[in-house]
Enzyme design. Sequence first.
Site, short mmCIF file in Angstrom:
data_model
loop_
_atom_site.label_atom_id
_atom_site.label_comp_id
_atom_site.label_asym_id
_atom_site.label_seq_id
_atom_site.Cartn_x
_atom_site.Cartn_y
_atom_site.Cartn_z
CE LYS A 44 1.94 -5.82 6.46
NZ LYS A 44 3.10 -5.09 6.06
CE LYS B 213 2.10 -3.10 -2.55
NZ LYS B 213 1.38 -2.39 -1.53
CE LYS C 261 5.80 2.37 2.95
NZ LYS C 261 5.21 3.66 3.10
P1 TYM Z 1 0.85 2.71 2.17
O1 TYM Z 1 1.56 3.47 3.22
O2 TYM Z 1 1.33 1.35 1.83
O3 TYM Z 1 0.80 3.56 0.84
C1 TYM Z 1 0.35 4.91 0.82
C2 TYM Z 1 -0.40 5.20 -0.46
O4 TYM Z 1 0.44 4.94 -1.60
C3 TYM Z 1 -0.20 4.03 -2.48
N1 TYM Z 1 0.82 3.13 -3.06
C4 TYM Z 1 0.85 2.81 -4.35
N2 TYM Z 1 0.06 3.15 -5.38
C5 TYM Z 1 0.38 2.67 -6.60
N3 TYM Z 1 1.46 1.88 -6.84
C6 TYM Z 1 2.29 1.52 -5.85
N4 TYM Z 1 3.36 0.78 -6.10
C7 TYM Z 1 1.99 1.97 -4.52
N5 TYM Z 1 2.58 1.81 -3.31
C8 TYM Z 1 1.84 2.52 -2.42
C9 TYM Z 1 -1.19 3.25 -1.60
O5 TYM Z 1 -2.27 2.74 -2.37
C10 TYM Z 1 -1.64 4.32 -0.63
O6 TYM Z 1 -2.67 5.09 -1.21
N6 TYM Z 1 -3.16 1.14 4.72
C11 TYM Z 1 -2.61 2.27 3.98
C12 TYM Z 1 -2.49 3.54 4.80
C13 TYM Z 1 -3.79 3.99 5.35
C14 TYM Z 1 -4.86 4.59 4.62
C15 TYM Z 1 -5.87 4.84 5.58
C16 TYM Z 1 -5.03 4.93 3.28
C17 TYM Z 1 -4.18 3.90 6.64
N7 TYM Z 1 -5.43 4.42 6.80
C18 TYM Z 1 -7.06 5.45 5.21
C19 TYM Z 1 -6.26 5.52 2.91
C20 TYM Z 1 -7.25 5.77 3.88
C21 TYM Z 1 -1.21 1.89 3.55
O7 TYM Z 1 -0.58 1.06 4.13
O8 TYM Z 1 -0.71 2.67 2.53
#
Ligand code: TYM
Length: 332
Positions: free
Chosen positions: A111, A194, A197
């Site tokens: 970030k 990966k 968005k």
């Molecule tokens: P975020 O919003 O980036 O993504 C949400 C979920 O999607 C999965 N993900 C992926 N898995 C495989 N390949 C990809 N290309 C890919 N892109 C996204 C992420 O692993 C995630 O499971 N910090 C977290 C959100 C969060 C969270 C939590 C998750 C906040 N508190 C507590 C679990 C438990 C995040 O930014 O995910």
Amino acid sequence: MQTVVSGIRPTGKLHLGNYFGAVKNFLMMQENYNSYFFIADIHSLTTHPTPEDLHGSVRQVLAEYLAMGLDPEKCALFIQSDVPEITELYTYMNMNAYLGELERSASFKDKIRTQKNNVNAGLLTYPVLMAVDILIHKADFVPVGKDQEQHLEMTRQFGNRFNRMYDVEFFPEPQAFSFTGELVKVPGLTGQGKMSKSGGAGDAVFFDEDDDVTRKKIMRAKTDAGPQEPNSPHSEEIANLFDLMRLVCEESVVQQYVDAYADCSIRYGDMKKQLAEDMLTLIAPIRERIREVKADDAYLAKAAKIGAEKARESASRTMREVREIIGFKKFY
Ligand code: TYM
């Protein structure tokens, strides 16, 4: 029954990476676990969305979760900011998270690079908030993609540190979870890591976009000059396309293209057409459902309310104990 917790940042629409990395596991987990799935709208504030964008994204993701099959009766599907206990525990846990370890987190380093002009304290303590999301429901498992592994390691560290500091066995150690045994990394279409968005235009395939938009993105996905000799190894771009195929195509279809690559007869145009059509077979019915649910205010309201009640019940139970453990004891 064991407990699972997982969240997603609402910054637009759900893509295939979210689905295969996380949501597909949620669908199976809600049947057999005490499940908490939430929309991490407080996390989103680190990027300063406008109130309209924030609310619009939360609504979008809520509708998408419901359309994909999350059932508000079977799991607790909630919005993070509906549970004030989370911000309370975040305040307490911040006192035991150290600058050095927070600065070393890969997502913080990332970030700093990508949002140079907005390196706020929330970015630094993002892993603390994420740990709180998980610990507040005393989760055993966290269904996530591979990209969240380090955050989970930090969650265990913060939970264990609390336990040691107060000499209690209060927070369990949550483990990452995927039904396939391995955490998934869904590649993007631009050939750089990966699917995400923020990966630039054309990197992610979203559920809520028109068929032709998806087809165009796939047809533009990066490839290479083609196999130069029989049985040559796959370049990164081609390996990514095969990985995507394995998620949505029949095994025999994937094999047909693997063989065609090996004997140099492959035509990337055909491969991409196949990939696009098989993706759309998965996406189209879900997209129709997303559009129905998005227009159903009463259903969205009901789902969010049930979820908030369930999540608050669990979170407030934890907080009563946390306050006692810390020494916030009532005089009245
Ligand atoms: P975020 O919003 O980036 O993504 C949400 C979920 O999607 C999965 N993900 C992926 N898995 C495989 N390949 C990809 N290309 C890919 N892109 C996204 C992420 O692993 C995630 O499971 N910090 C977290 C959100 C969060 C969270 C939590 C998750 C906040 N508190 C507590 C679990 C438990 C995040 O930014 O995910």
